[in-house]
Design a protein around this motif. Structure first.
Motif: not given
Length: 375
Positions: A156-164, A166-183
């Motif tokens: 029932e519950r839908k959680i969305w995450v978007t990253a980057r 702004h392409p130069g903000e690469t820390m955002a995709e590093w952060c997304a990778e951590g979230l994905i790997d834990r999930l």
């Protein structure tokens, strides 16, 4: 001596390298845009040689405050990135130097996250029984807009995450990778319990064109994607157009948009206080999210950040404002520093890919605490 930026996310213009101790450079503007701040280049010289650089147009970059107390990152192996002592001079140029321990070294604004690594993240993640890879459409340059659906879409519950966005903000995709790997870690009790109640929709890189082109803030058409959410178009901002359409199809109960901030040396969030539908319930969810995240990750704080929008004054072209209003849900922009975390500094690496990754993992803790309250 040779300087090269003709590779994935490369960006630099050489003005002069007659004197190895005073190589002058300029940062190129984004594609079809006036934004500039991201740089990434390779130097080949002689081991033991000291090389010095001066970025002449630092004062003309998009976020001049970002140079105060900033330290360039460098790497010999493109795996471990360290900080190099850097000065924003009285003449408003950016100067740094390094004695070469190896003949070839890379310098960048922040640790890069390559398009190759992005593709690896997508392909490896889809191998999990918990994950499905979907392609929402094509970017301006014809690349895939990748979505990872993690969990059972019947939840029932839908959680969305978007990253980057702004392409130069690469820390955002590093952060997304951590979230994905834990999930996707089936030995992690928290992620397993969270996926019993919610499905995640994760776009690890909203702006793959800009990432590859070495842009700071724009896509290939020159659009700032995080100002396109009210009226995106297929020709100018297809990335937002397709993600927004998928959100309308699935619904959204919580949203995190991952970013980096050039000037502020802190990890913080920006909420939806200024949208018309903001309510006591949303405020309660925001407050609990921040409280839980601070309790599990001291890199996060709530003292420093952006000024809160006045009621009804939100910029509705921004992702978290549009999503928060459209779906009347918890909707946060999460910001990480390009510099260091002033509360917990690390002189060797500053804020880093590893800390971004760990932050991504800990983002699941507040979502787990809140999941039953999202509807």
């Amino acid at each position: 001596m040779k300087i090269n930026s003709s590779f994935d996310s490369g960006n630099i213009e050489v003005v002069s390298y007659d004197d190895p101790k005073n190589i002058t450079l300029n940062i190129a503007t984004d594609s079809n845009s006036e934004f500039k701040q991201w740089f990434h280049f390779k130097l080949h010289g002689e081991t033991g040689q000291t090389v010095g650089f001066e970025i002449l147009n630092a004062q003309d970059c998009s976020y001049v405050d970002g140079w105060d107390d900033y330290q360039v990152v460098a790497s010999y192996d493109r795996q471990y990135w360290f900080r190099v002592e850097t000065e924003f001079t009285a003449d408003k140029t950016l100067k740094f130097s390094k004695q070469l321990e190896q003949s070839t070294i890379f310098f960048a604004y922040f640790e890069p996250y390559s398009y190759e690594r992005h593709q690896n993240l997508i392909q490896v993640s889809q191998l999990s029984d918990l994950c499905e890879h979907q392609v929402l459409g094509s970017t301006v340059d014809g690349r895939d807009i990748d979505l990872l659906v993690i969990g059972d879409e019947s939840k029932e519950r839908k959680i969305w995450v978007t990253a980057r966005q702004h392409p130069g903000e690469t820390m955002a995709e590093w952060c997304a990778e951590g979230l994905i790997d834990r999930l996707l870690d089936q030995n992690d009790a928290l992620s397993r319990s969270l996926l019993d109640k919610a499905v995640f929709y994760v776009v690890p890189n909203m702006n793959v064109d800009g990432s590859y082109r070495g842009n700071l803030r724009s896509n290939a058409a020159g659009a700032n994607l995080n100002r396109e959410w009210q009226t995106p178009s297929l020709d100018k901002s297809p990335e937002v157009y397709h993600v927004r359409a998928k959100m309308k199809e699935t619904g959204v109960d919580a949203y995190l948009d991952l970013h980096g901030d050039e000037a502020l040396p802190y990890v913080f969030v920006a909420g939806t206080e200024g949208v018309p539908s903001y309510s006591d319930k949303i405020k309660s969810l925001e407050d609990e999210f921040k409280s839980v995240l601070m309790s599990v990750n001291p890199d996060f704080q709530d003292e420093f950040g952006y000024d809160k929008d006045e009621p009804g004054k939100a910029n509705m072209t921004v992702a978290n404002s549009w999503v928060g209003e459209e779906f009347n849900c918890l909707s946060y922009t999460l910001e990480m520093p390009f510099k260091d975390n002033a509360n917990l500094p690390n002189k060797e690496t500053g804020w880093s890919s590893e800390r971004s990754y760990i932050l991504g993992q800990t983002l699941l803790n507040p979502l787990y605490q809140l999941v039953d309250k999202l509807r």
